[in-house]
Design a protein around this motif. Structure first.
Motif, short mmCIF file in Angstrom:
data_model
loop_
_atom_site.label_atom_id
_atom_site.label_comp_id
_atom_site.label_asym_id
_atom_site.label_seq_id
_atom_site.Cartn_x
_atom_site.Cartn_y
_atom_site.Cartn_z
N GLY B 283 0.83 -1.21 0.00
CA GLY B 283 0.00 0.00 0.00
C GLY B 283 0.86 1.25 0.00
N ALA B 284 1.90 1.26 0.85
CA ALA B 284 2.78 2.42 0.92
C ALA B 284 3.49 2.63 -0.41
CB ALA B 284 3.80 2.23 2.04
N LEU B 285 3.88 1.54 -1.03
CA LEU B 285 4.55 1.60 -2.32
C LEU B 285 3.64 2.19 -3.38
CD1 LEU B 285 7.39 0.70 -3.05
CD2 LEU B 285 6.42 -1.36 -4.04
N TYR B 286 2.36 1.85 -3.27
CA TYR B 286 1.37 2.38 -4.22
C TYR B 286 1.28 3.90 -4.09
CZ TYR B 286 -3.22 3.74 -5.94
OH TYR B 286 -4.23 4.39 -6.56
N VAL B 287 1.19 4.37 -2.84
CA VAL B 287 1.11 5.82 -2.60
C VAL B 287 2.35 6.51 -3.16
CG1 VAL B 287 1.03 7.59 -0.82
CG2 VAL B 287 -0.35 5.52 -0.59
N TYR B 288 3.50 5.91 -2.89
CA TYR B 288 4.77 6.48 -3.35
C TYR B 288 4.81 6.56 -4.87
CZ TYR B 288 9.75 6.56 -4.42
OH TYR B 288 10.99 6.86 -4.92
N ALA B 289 4.39 5.45 -5.52
CA ALA B 289 4.45 5.41 -6.98
C ALA B 289 3.53 6.45 -7.59
CB ALA B 289 4.08 4.00 -7.47
N ARG B 290 2.35 6.64 -6.96
CA ARG B 290 1.40 7.60 -7.51
C ARG B 290 1.92 9.03 -7.37
NH1 ARG B 290 -4.91 7.60 -6.22
NH2 ARG B 290 -4.39 9.73 -5.64
N ARG B 291 2.50 9.29 -6.19
CA ARG B 291 3.06 10.61 -5.96
C ARG B 291 4.16 10.91 -6.99
NH1 ARG B 291 5.85 11.00 -0.44
NH2 ARG B 291 7.55 10.44 -1.79
N ASN B 292 4.99 9.90 -7.25
CA ASN B 292 6.07 10.05 -8.22
C ASN B 292 5.54 10.37 -9.61
OD1 ASN B 292 8.40 9.85 -6.87
ND2 ASN B 292 9.07 7.94 -7.84
N ARG B 293 4.48 9.66 -9.98
CA ARG B 293 3.90 9.87 -11.31
C ARG B 293 3.37 11.29 -11.45
NH1 ARG B 293 1.23 4.69 -14.24
NH2 ARG B 293 3.24 3.68 -14.53
N GLU B 294 2.69 11.73 -10.38
CA GLU B 294 2.13 13.08 -10.44
C GLU B 294 3.23 14.12 -10.55
OE1 GLU B 294 -0.59 13.51 -7.14
OE2 GLU B 294 -1.92 12.07 -8.14
N ARG B 295 4.32 13.87 -9.83
CA ARG B 295 5.44 14.81 -9.87
C ARG B 295 6.01 14.86 -11.30
NH1 ARG B 295 9.64 13.34 -5.47
NH2 ARG B 295 7.89 13.53 -4.03
N GLU B 296 6.12 13.68 -11.89
CA GLU B 296 6.63 13.63 -13.27
C GLU B 296 5.72 14.38 -14.22
OE1 GLU B 296 7.36 9.60 -14.55
OE2 GLU B 296 8.74 9.33 -12.87
N ARG B 297 4.42 14.20 -14.01
CA ARG B 297 3.46 14.85 -14.89
C ARG B 297 3.58 16.37 -14.78
NH1 ARG B 297 -1.68 11.71 -13.79
NH2 ARG B 297 -0.44 9.93 -14.43
N LYS B 298 3.78 16.84 -13.53
CA LYS B 298 3.90 18.27 -13.33
C LYS B 298 5.17 18.81 -13.97
CE LYS B 298 1.16 18.96 -9.24
NZ LYS B 298 1.24 18.58 -7.83
N ALA B 299 6.23 18.00 -13.89
CA ALA B 299 7.50 18.42 -14.47
C ALA B 299 7.38 18.58 -15.98
CB ALA B 299 8.58 17.40 -14.12
N LEU B 300 6.54 17.76 -16.59
CA LEU B 300 6.34 17.89 -18.02
C LEU B 300 5.51 19.15 -18.29
CD1 LEU B 300 5.51 14.21 -19.03
CD2 LEU B 300 7.54 15.50 -19.65
#
Lengths: 345, 300
Positions: B283-300
């Protein structure tokens, strides 16, 4: 090629010397111990066929790890996929009874499906949410372990047994002996050959390998990197599941408590020793099986506890890998010196 | 009331070994080493803690033995990975296997048992009762009366933060991982920083192992770390190594660990309750992965 063989043999020799030093420190005779080890694993038809049969789960999980590592996905989930394959085959054997010609392939397919299901779950989590398969497969190992422990202790437990285990599977699903050799060894060899062809000769295998070496290059070259990732996860899970099915069908014919624990990390270790080569995985798999098989006999006549096999295995991995990497440095240096000398004259 | 206190103390006990191992691991993480040997170091430490405490009837000797046991693995790690330049991942996996194999072997060799060793002669690490605070309702029973190692873990967290972010050593440590070439060219050997971080990691894993076999329970069982080293690795990755983040994540895992035990008393079978911490990790890994994806999306 000669380099690889040379460094491999050198690594094994050094590992055995280190093992001998450990035995000397413990007050055992290394030569007699190694003699007993060889005698009970390779000396004669009986020990040899036992070694080969014991090598089945090791080689198949090794193959699974080797293909995964060489193609990119860090699938460390062989232990979990193995127990799920074993559970699927066991359940099939408990509730379905067909003639052997149909029963055996069915159970093997169930085992493959069970393993692929568990690795596919990890693959899916990676694809859908970007969760690293490295940690996910490790956690799924633990979960699979507890799940199967529950399955054999409650819903599918043999009421007559004293410790958690399932009743025996239908006799038509038992792997037959062909002469002195168990048929599971043949399945293993066929799997190695098929996987070698897929991996080394087919387009799919080429794409996997290229992705493993350089995923950006593979993507720019037109490979479906995401699809390949899933394919590799499924195939490697299937191999580990098959290993689990064969353990049940060739050996105790039921799911015993702690079935997976014996092979937990061995496959990964063998793949590492083999540097992810498929043929090397077969060789090292049989080699490790020989050590494990011989260790039990060795304990009987030399008083050296069989657990030393585990220590020896870990020493083997470290020394073989270190020797290989260090040897390549030395070889390169020698080659450079030779070139320099040729240029000078 | 008692249930809440029980849950919290269970959470603290479950969090302590993960926290300590993760703090050790994070030092190597900052030094740029992919260290997955925490599991093995903890297991070795747990065994040697019992050995030391059994032989000398003193928990202090047990603690020293534990650190020494973890140190053996760290030295092998250093020899192979830093000196011979063997792949860190391979070295880590082999060392975990070595720890599992050799503790099983030694258990049989020294104590003549298979599986579990326990004895009345083993001196366990004491619980510390803090006067005055002990008397405060609710807070007292939680803060006071915990195992010595628990308090050490709290100190270790602050120590780690200070060490990594506020000292010259910490700056060099982070430089080793961030850009080893520039560290080397400024006259500090990267390999030296890595060696020091591994030795420190062994000290922390030693404490974690000792807590498992002399604090949490007073026995040694084969493979008693049961994947805690891997969970601690997950904790490091989830918070990018920050000591306070690690403490938080460890407490979260500890909570689920305690929750598992709690559910068991409500008739859920132990196999399912044991799964809880691992599912929580996912579950924690899921939260982490989602946060990472959102960060990447914002960077784009």
């Amino acid at each position: 090629m000669t380099r690889r063989i040379l460094s491999g043999v050198l690594g094994v020799v050094i590992a055995f010397v280190v093992g001998a030093i450990i035995m000397l420190l413990e007050g055992y005779e290394p030569l007699a111990t190694y003699g007993a080890l060889a005698q009970f694993s390779l000396g004669g038809i009986g020990p040899l066929t036992t070694t080969l049969k014991n090598s089945v789960p090791l080689v198949l999980t090794g193959l699974s790890a080797a293909i995964a590592f060489a193609s990119g996905p860090v699938n460390l989930g062989q232990p979990g996929q193995l127990v799920f394959g074993a559970l699927a085959a066991t359940l099939g054997g408990l509730y379905i009874s067909l003639p052997p010609v149909l029963e055996i392939p069915l159970l093997l397919l169930l085992a493959i499906a069970g393993g692929a299901l568990w690795s596919g779950l990890a693959g899916l989590l990676k694809q859908a949410f970007g969760m690293s398969e490295f940690i996910v497969t490790l956690m799924l190992n633990m979960i699979a372990d507890f799940f199967t422990a529950w399955a054999i202790a409650y819903p599918f437990m043999d009421r007559k047994a004293f410790s958690p285990m399932t009743p025996p599977i239908a006799q038509s699903g038992w792997m037959p002996d062909i002469g002195p050799l168990n048929a599971s060894v043949l399945i293993m060899l066929v799997s190695v050959v098929v996987m070698w062809f897929v991996f080394q000769r087919w387009r799919a295998g080429y794409e996997w390998r290229i992705t493993g070496q350089n995923s950006l290059f593979a993507r720019l070259g037109g490979c479906d990197v995401r699809g390949n990732f899933m394919a590799v996860m499924l195939v490697t899970g299937a191999l580990a599941g098959l290993a689990g099915g064969l353990v049940v069908m060739g050996g105790p014919h039921r799911f015993l408590k702690g079935l997976g624990a014996n092979y937990a990390w061995d496959g990964i270790m063998i793949a590492i020793m083999a540097n992810n080569g498929l043929v090397e995985t077969l060789i090292y798999g049989v080699f490790v099986a020989a050590i494990q098989t011989g260790a039990l006999g060795m304990e009987l006549i030399t008083n050296v506890p069989s657990e030393i096999a585990q220590v020896l295995q870990a020493v083997l991995v470290l020394v073989i890998v270190a020797t290989r990497e260090y040897a390549s440095v030395v070889f390169d240096r020698l080659a450079a010196r030779r070139q320099a000398r040729e240029r000078a004259t | 009331m008692n249930i809440i206190v029980g849950l919290i103390t269970g959470m603290i006990a479950g969090a302590t070994p993960i926290l300590l191992a993760a703090l050790g691991g994070t030092l190597t993480f900052y030094a740029g080493i992919f260290n997955i040997a925490m599991e093995g170091m903890m297991l070795m430490a747990a065994f040697f803690a019992v050995l030391g405490s059994f032989l000398f009837h003193s928990w202090l000797v047990g603690l020293l033995f534990a650190v020494a046991g973890a140190m053996i693995l760290a030295l092998i790690f250093i020899f192979f990975s830093v000196t011979l330049n063997t792949d860190e991942f391979v070295t880590g996996i082999a060392l975990n296997l070595f720890a599992l194999g050799s503790t099983t072997y030694l258990l049989r060799q020294i104590f003549k048992v298979k599986g579990v060793f326990t004895s009345k002669l083993i001196d366990s690490i004491p619980n510390i009762h803090i006067p005055l605070i002990e008397k405060i309702p609710l807070l007292g029973p939680v803060v006071s009366g915990r195992n010595l190692i628990v308090y050490l873990a709290v100190i270790a967290t602050i120590f780690c933060y200070y060490l990594v972010f506020k000292t010259r050593f910490g700056l060099r440590l982070r430089a080793a991982g961030y850009n080893s070439n520039s560290l080397d060219s400024s006259g500090v050997r990267t390999s030296r920083m890595q060696i020091q971080s591994l030795l420190l990691c062994a000290v922390f894993c030693g404490l974690a192992g000792a807590f498992l076999s002399l604090g949490y329970v007073t026995l040694f069982a084969e493979n008693m770390t049961a994947g805690r080293g891997w969970i601690s690795l997950a904790a490091i990755i989830l918070v990018d190594g920050h000591p306070y983040g690690i403490a938080l994540i460890s407490l979260l895992f500890g909570f689920f660990d305690g929750l598992g035990l709690f559910l068991q008393s409500y008739g859920v079978s132990s196999q399912f309750t044991s799964m809880v911490p691992y599912i929580a990790t996912l579950g924690a890994l899921y939260v982490y992965a989602r946060r990472n994806r959102e960060r990447e999306r914002k960077a784009l």
